[in-house]
Design a protein around this motif. Structure first.
Motif, PDB file in Angstrom:
ATOM      1  N   PHE A  11      -7.260  -1.089   4.191  1.00  0.00           N
ATOM      2  CA  PHE A  11      -7.549  -1.124   2.759  1.00  0.00           C
ATOM      3  C   PHE A  11      -8.582  -2.210   2.477  1.00  0.00           C
ATOM      4  O   PHE A  11      -8.363  -3.365   2.856  1.00  0.00           O
ATOM      5  CB  PHE A  11      -6.278  -1.414   1.957  1.00  0.00           C
TER       6      PHE A  11
ATOM      7  N   TYR B 177     -10.304  -5.184   0.768  1.00  0.00           N
ATOM      8  CA  TYR B 177      -9.726  -6.281  -0.014  1.00  0.00           C
ATOM      9  C   TYR B 177      -9.933  -6.068  -1.512  1.00  0.00           C
ATOM     10  O   TYR B 177      -9.020  -6.286  -2.316  1.00  0.00           O
ATOM     11  CB  TYR B 177     -10.356  -7.602   0.426  1.00  0.00           C
TER      12      TYR B 177
ATOM     13  N   ASP C 167     -10.163  -3.349  -3.182  1.00  0.00           N
ATOM     14  CA  ASP C 167      -9.289  -2.304  -3.717  1.00  0.00           C
ATOM     15  C   ASP C 167      -7.884  -2.844  -3.976  1.00  0.00           C
ATOM     16  O   ASP C 167      -7.254  -2.518  -4.989  1.00  0.00           O
ATOM     17  CB  ASP C 167      -9.209  -1.130  -2.743  1.00  0.00           C
ATOM     18  N   ILE C 168      -7.402  -3.678  -3.057  1.00  0.00           N
ATOM     19  CA  ILE C 168      -6.068  -4.261  -3.234  1.00  0.00           C
ATOM     20  C   ILE C 168      -6.082  -5.256  -4.391  1.00  0.00           C
ATOM     21  O   ILE C 168      -5.147  -5.313  -5.194  1.00  0.00           O
ATOM     22  CB  ILE C 168      -5.593  -4.932  -1.932  1.00  0.00           C
TER      23      ILE C 168
ATOM     24  N   THR D  99      -3.649  -4.799  -7.691  1.00  0.00           N
ATOM     25  CA  THR D  99      -2.618  -5.797  -8.013  1.00  0.00           C
ATOM     26  C   THR D  99      -2.996  -6.653  -9.224  1.00  0.00           C
ATOM     27  O   THR D  99      -2.343  -7.664  -9.485  1.00  0.00           O
ATOM     28  CB  THR D  99      -2.380  -6.726  -6.809  1.00  0.00           C
TER      29      THR D  99
ATOM     30  N   ALA E  23       1.349  -2.819  -6.657  1.00  0.00           N
ATOM     31  CA  ALA E  23      -0.033  -2.339  -6.647  1.00  0.00           C
ATOM     32  C   ALA E  23      -0.091  -0.920  -7.207  1.00  0.00           C
ATOM     33  O   ALA E  23       0.693  -0.055  -6.793  1.00  0.00           O
ATOM     34  CB  ALA E  23      -0.594  -2.365  -5.230  1.00  0.00           C
TER      35      ALA E  23
ATOM     36  N   PHE F 148      -2.810   1.927  -7.339  1.00  0.00           N
ATOM     37  CA  PHE F 148      -4.130   2.309  -6.850  1.00  0.00           C
ATOM     38  C   PHE F 148      -4.772   3.371  -7.747  1.00  0.00           C
ATOM     39  O   PHE F 148      -4.092   3.985  -8.588  1.00  0.00           O
ATOM     40  CB  PHE F 148      -4.038   2.802  -5.412  1.00  0.00           C
TER      41      PHE F 148
ATOM     42  N   VAL G  84       2.482  -4.480  -1.957  1.00  0.00           N
ATOM     43  CA  VAL G  84       1.536  -5.201  -1.109  1.00  0.00           C
ATOM     44  C   VAL G  84       2.107  -6.582  -0.834  1.00  0.00           C
ATOM     45  O   VAL G  84       2.500  -7.293  -1.766  1.00  0.00           O
ATOM     46  CB  VAL G  84       0.152  -5.333  -1.783  1.00  0.00           C
TER      47      VAL G  84
ATOM     48  N   SER H 188      -4.873  -5.165   5.319  1.00  0.00           N
ATOM     49  CA  SER H 188      -6.181  -5.757   5.103  1.00  0.00           C
ATOM     50  C   SER H 188      -6.144  -7.138   5.740  1.00  0.00           C
ATOM     51  O   SER H 188      -5.196  -7.890   5.520  1.00  0.00           O
ATOM     52  CB  SER H 188      -6.510  -5.869   3.612  1.00  0.00           C
TER      53      SER H 188
ATOM     54  N   LEU I  50      -2.865  -9.026   4.418  1.00  0.00           N
ATOM     55  CA  LEU I  50      -2.152  -8.176   3.469  1.00  0.00           C
ATOM     56  C   LEU I  50      -1.566  -6.951   4.165  1.00  0.00           C
ATOM     57  O   LEU I  50      -2.219  -6.329   5.000  1.00  0.00           O
ATOM     58  CB  LEU I  50      -3.090  -7.731   2.349  1.00  0.00           C
TER      59      LEU I  50
ATOM     60  N   VAL J  62       0.289  -3.212   3.287  1.00  0.00           N
ATOM     61  CA  VAL J  62       0.485  -2.231   2.223  1.00  0.00           C
ATOM     62  C   VAL J  62       1.594  -1.275   2.644  1.00  0.00           C
ATOM     63  O   VAL J  62       1.517  -0.653   3.710  1.00  0.00           O
ATOM     64  CB  VAL J  62      -0.809  -1.440   1.933  1.00  0.00           C
TER      65      VAL J  62
END
Length: 302
Positions: free
Chosen positions: A32, A34, A36-37, A41, A59, A61, A69, A104, A110, A112
C-alpha cells in the motif's frame, strides 16, 4: 550510489511481497502506498487503540473498504524483524484472527488488515449510539476469542505467545464475528516473544500463557458487565470475592436488559473466575481451560 543502499532504498516499495507458508503455499501481500494509507486514516488521526508496541487506526479506502491499519514500533530497519513479523502474520489462518492484507514499509512500518465493518468490541460495549450487543452475540464472541487463543498457543507452530487481549483490540466483522488484531512478535515488554525456531524457557512460557488466560477472564467480565478493562481492578476484586454471586445482579450490563439466561451468565462468570484465579503452569492446562470454555459456551449457543 552504493548497491546496498540502493537495495535498501527500493526494497520497501515492491508492488507485492511473497511469503511462503509452512505448507508451501505462496501468498502475495499487497504493498500500500504510504500516501493512500495516510489519506484513508485521515492523516493517522482515526486511532482505535495504542500501546508501547503499536498504534491501530481505522482506515476507509477510496473503494469503500474499512480496514485496520497498525503502525508497528520497535523494528529496526536493518535487523530484518519487520520481514519476520510479516512472515509470522501471513501464516496465521483462523476465522477469529484478523487476516493480513498488505503492508507499507516507507516512512512508517504499517500493516493493513482485513475489513472491520463493525469496529471494535469496545466501541460496541461503550458507545451509547451503537446498537447494544445481545446475549447470544456476546457468548459467540467469548467462544470465538477462546478458539483463536487455543489455535495460537496449542496448534500453531511455533506457538505465538504475544497476544494483547482486550475489548479495544478485538474487531468485529459485518456478522459480528470477533477477530483478534493484536498478535505478533513483540511482547508487552518490547522483547521478541515468538519467533520461528526460537525456544522459550518453561518458566517464560508458563508466565506468558498465564497472562493470556488472565486477559481472557477479564475480557469475559467486560462482556458480562459492559465495563472497560482499563478500570478492571474493581471488577477483578469483585470476581475474586467468595460471595460474589450475591451481587451479580448489580454488575450485569444494563444494555442486556432481560435478554440473558441466568444459568448461562453464571456459568460464564464461573469461567471468568477460573481464568483470573488460574495458576496455569503448562500448555496442557491451558488447553484444558480452553476446551472447558468451548464446551460450556458452545452448548449454550446451540
Amino acid at each position: 550510489m552504493d548497491i546496498n543502499r540502493l537495495i535498501r532504498k527500493f526494497r520497501p516499495h515492491p508492488h507485492g511481497w511473497l511469503c511462503r507458508s509452512r505448507s508451501g503455499e505462496v501468498s502475495l501481500l499487497k504493498h500500500f502506498p504510504y500516501k493512500d494509507i495516510k489519506r484513508a486514516t485521515d492523516s493517522f488521526h482515526r486511532i482505535i487503540y495504542g500501546n508501547s508496541r503499536c498504534v491501530a487506526y481505522k482506515a476507509r479506502f477510496c473503494d469503500g473498504d474499512i480496514a485496520l491499519v497498525k503502525e508497528v514500533k520497535g523494528f529496526d530497519q536493518r535487523d530484518g524483524m519487520f520481514e519476520k513479523e510479516l512472515q509470522l502474520l501471513v501464516k496465521l489462518h483462523h476465522r477469529h484472527i484478523l487476516g493480513l492484507r498488505g503492508f507499507s514499509a516507507g516512512k512508517k512500518r504499517l500493516l493493513v488488515f482485513n475489513n472491520i465493518e463493525n469496529g471494535s468490541l469496545k466501541e460496541r460495549l461503550n458507545d451509547p449510539l451503537k446498537t447494544p450487543l445481545n446475549w447470544r452475540t456476546r457468548l459467540r464472541i467469548a467462544s470465538g476469542v477462546t478458539a483463536a487463543l487455543e489455535y495460537l498457543l496449542c496448534f500453531n507452530s511455533p506457538p505465538t505467545y504475544h497476544v494483547s487481549l482486550n475489548s479495544g483490540s478485538i474487531m468485529l466483522d459485518q456478522n459480528f464475528t470477533p477477530k483478534l488484531s493484536d498478535v505478533g512478535l513483540l511482547s508487552s515488554l518490547g522483547n521478541y516473544a515468538a519467533m520461528p525456531n526460537d525456544s522459550c524457557s518453561e518458566d517464560s512460557v508458563d508466565q506468558l500463557c498465564g497472562n493470556i488466560i488472565f486477559q481472557l477472564g477479564v475480557l469475559i467480565l467486560e462482556l458480562i458487565t459492559g465495563q472497560s478493562s482499563e478500570g478492571s481492578t474493581d471488577l477483578i476484586q469483585w470476581i475474586k470475592e467468595y460471595r460474589f454471586g450475591s451481587s451479580i445482579h448489580k454488575m450485569i450490563d444494563p444494555d442486556l436488559g432481560n435478554s440473558y439466561n441466568s444459568r448461562e451468565l453464571k456459568s460464564l462468570l464461573a469461567i471468568a473466575r477460573l481464568c483470573i484465579n488460574s495458576g496455569s503452569s503448562s500448555k496442557a492446562s491451558v488447553m484444558q481451560i480452553f476446551r472447558y470454555i468451548q464446551k460450556k459456551v458452545d452448548r449454550q449457543c446451540n
